[in-house]
Motif scaffolding. Sequence first.
Motif, PDB file in Angstrom:
ATOM      1  N   GLN A 177       0.834  -1.202   0.000  1.00  0.00           N
ATOM      2  CA  GLN A 177       0.000   0.000   0.000  1.00  0.00           C
ATOM      3  C   GLN A 177       0.869   1.253   0.000  1.00  0.00           C
ATOM      4  O   GLN A 177       0.549   2.249  -0.663  1.00  0.00           O
ATOM      5  N   GLU A 178       1.986   1.216   0.749  1.00  0.00           N
ATOM      6  CA  GLU A 178       2.916   2.348   0.735  1.00  0.00           C
ATOM      7  C   GLU A 178       3.533   2.519  -0.652  1.00  0.00           C
ATOM      8  O   GLU A 178       3.698   3.646  -1.141  1.00  0.00           O
ATOM      9  N   SER A 181       1.074   4.238  -2.906  1.00  0.00           N
ATOM     10  CA  SER A 181       0.978   5.675  -2.631  1.00  0.00           C
ATOM     11  C   SER A 181       2.141   6.437  -3.246  1.00  0.00           C
ATOM     12  O   SER A 181       1.970   7.516  -3.816  1.00  0.00           O
ATOM     13  N   ASN A 212       1.753   9.252   4.710  1.00  0.00           N
ATOM     14  CA  ASN A 212       0.753  10.094   4.041  1.00  0.00           C
ATOM     15  C   ASN A 212       1.069  11.572   4.236  1.00  0.00           C
ATOM     16  O   ASN A 212       0.944  12.386   3.316  1.00  0.00           O
ATOM     17  N   LEU A 215       3.968  12.510   1.971  1.00  0.00           N
ATOM     18  CA  LEU A 215       3.608  12.577   0.555  1.00  0.00           C
ATOM     19  C   LEU A 215       2.742  13.786   0.228  1.00  0.00           C
ATOM     20  O   LEU A 215       2.693  14.214  -0.931  1.00  0.00           O
ATOM     21  N   ASN A 216       2.079  14.338   1.233  1.00  0.00           N
ATOM     22  CA  ASN A 216       1.206  15.485   0.966  1.00  0.00           C
ATOM     23  C   ASN A 216       1.976  16.699   0.454  1.00  0.00           C
ATOM     24  O   ASN A 216       1.384  17.604  -0.132  1.00  0.00           O
ATOM     25  N   ARG A 219       1.561  16.438  -3.301  1.00  0.00           N
ATOM     26  CA  ARG A 219       0.219  16.317  -3.860  1.00  0.00           C
ATOM     27  C   ARG A 219      -0.467  17.678  -3.820  1.00  0.00           C
ATOM     28  O   ARG A 219      -0.277  18.445  -2.873  1.00  0.00           O
ATOM     29  N   SER A 248      -5.649  12.248 -10.235  1.00  0.00           N
ATOM     30  CA  SER A 248      -6.299  11.045  -9.701  1.00  0.00           C
ATOM     31  C   SER A 248      -7.715  10.877 -10.230  1.00  0.00           C
ATOM     32  O   SER A 248      -8.226   9.768 -10.319  1.00  0.00           O
ATOM     33  N   PHE A 255      -6.049   5.343  -8.991  1.00  0.00           N
ATOM     34  CA  PHE A 255      -5.980   6.123  -7.764  1.00  0.00           C
ATOM     35  C   PHE A 255      -7.352   6.216  -7.111  1.00  0.00           C
ATOM     36  O   PHE A 255      -7.933   7.290  -6.992  1.00  0.00           O
ATOM     37  N   GLU A 257      -8.349   6.023  -4.102  1.00  0.00           N
ATOM     38  CA  GLU A 257      -8.419   6.763  -2.850  1.00  0.00           C
ATOM     39  C   GLU A 257      -8.508   8.268  -3.069  1.00  0.00           C
ATOM     40  O   GLU A 257      -8.891   9.022  -2.183  1.00  0.00           O
ATOM     41  N   SER A 265      -0.329  14.673  -8.671  1.00  0.00           N
ATOM     42  CA  SER A 265       0.872  14.117  -8.028  1.00  0.00           C
ATOM     43  C   SER A 265       2.136  14.431  -8.818  1.00  0.00           C
ATOM     44  O   SER A 265       3.174  13.836  -8.588  1.00  0.00           O
TER      45      SER A 265
END
Length: 597
Positions: A177-178, A181, A212, A215-216, A219, A248, A255, A257, A265
């Motif tokens: 999952q990481e 992302s 998260n 990574l923001n 984004r 996304s 993407f 989510e 991104s």
Amino acid sequence: MSINKPLEEINSTVSENGQLLVEALLIDIALIDFSTKNYRKIFKAEYIEELADSIKQHGLIHALTVRKVNDRYELVIGECRLRAAKLTELTKLPVVVRDLTDEQANEIRLAENLKRADPHPLEESHLIAEMQGDGKSVEEVALRIGKSKAYVYGRIKLAGLIAVIQEIFISDKLTIQEAFSIAALSAESQEEFFNDCCKDWKKKDFRITNLNYALNRYRYDLKKAPFDTKDKTLKPAIGACTHCPFNSATLKSLFPEFAKEAICSNKGCYKDKCLTHTANSIRKTIAEQQPDALLLHTVLSDETELVLQSLPETDSLPRVDRHEVTILQAPEMPDKDDFLDSWNTEEGEDPEFDEEGYNQSLQEYESDLEAFKETLIKDTTKKGLAIVNGEWKIILFSTEQKPAQNTSTTVTAKEVQAAIKSGTATPELLVSEIARITTREARAKELDGEKIQLQVHEQFLNKQAADERGQKPTAADLVCARLVIYQALDYSVRHAVNNALFADTDISNPEELYNALANLPEEQYAFLIRMAVAGKSESKYPTNITAYALIKMAMASGLDVAGIEQVQEEKAIERQEKMELRIKELDKRIQRLKVME
């Protein structure tokens, strides 16, 4: 199969028509080449080393599958075994040679990889990428590997990881999952993310905390973008955000989510579009509004400074600190709802309307609006190009000296009214309101004086224009003549005149200076006139009217101008005589030269 079995004991299989289908051989390990088409790209070093130890003890139990390519052999199945064998001392390996086309070899590799248990997600990602490279659609790939389209899209997403992030993922220091992302970021942003957060990934206890949040920084919510996300011209090579793979909302399967949020991104592209939008906005505003200055209140970011320096249109605009000028804003009209006293109203009753308070506030508004309109026509009112809530806009400011701020009158009428309405007004707030009202009245009296002055000025000019015969000078006219002369003084001359004539006068006080000029004795008035004329630089040059007037004034004052002229005349005669002698000598030389010719 023993690796020491003689070559003649290895079997071959032949078809009914005699064509060789499979050939088993012992061949030199150096003749076997890895295939560039192998779907499997990930090989853990620990596993290869363990397999090499097993081969050293037991030999290569299962033969490799190869195909003949010119004078060498290309590996079809068995890359792990070949890699491990190369770590041993083996020089020959058992192989099964098959006569295969490129397409058949690829199909065999695919089937072999699909049979493997628990392949790494990145291996599946590379496998799917190869299949897509061979022209297969997502639907065909999903059918071929027996997975859903969502599963395939997820593995396609992992293929976007840069090499060093793939290495971290393979080392089991990122969850899938990481990895998903991080894969949503552009390659450029992944590089930046790695440099910021993953440089120590080879340490045994490495883990990324709060991924998260990290990574923001890469984004961006396109719904809040300062530019038009549908604009194709901001970055023509990429086009609009609405069809970008890094949006996304464009690829919801990749993407999910962020699908409802439209998250960008691609940090580099987003920043470039922001800068281009800013440049276009500034250029358009300058062309349409013709600002007088750049009005700044903070240290500019490197990006903004870069934009300003790239625009020739901003070169001629001075930079003004908005803290050093007065920002001009139109007054806000009072709202009747603010004057409904619901605090002191019983339940079920309509709130009482404070009509007196509203009318007073409305009167203040109209007075402020009139003053604001008068301010707009002043020469000191300028247009400034400034950043307002992240956008470049025109705001008005005054170059007049900024009045000292009174901290006791920082409240507004609307704030006070709102506090009274809600029952939260304090004695301190009401004291501040009294101070504000008092300050407003003092300013109103100043405006009264300005209005009187403007009316007198306008009517006086009209009266003079209408009076064709004119009038004899009044006493005030004669004083104003002295004022005009005084105001015409150059700075250095005025300083000398002030010391001589007005040492005891407050020249900043209009009434006091006027009276001093009116009471000047004739001798001092003459001194003022003479200093005014002599202070003009043009009075030094004889071809100018000011110089001619100075000569006449000097003669009238008793200065021996004739004597000065006589001395200079005698010098001119002497100079003339010397010139004539020199010319005669030159004429003689000319005659001699002509004779010699």
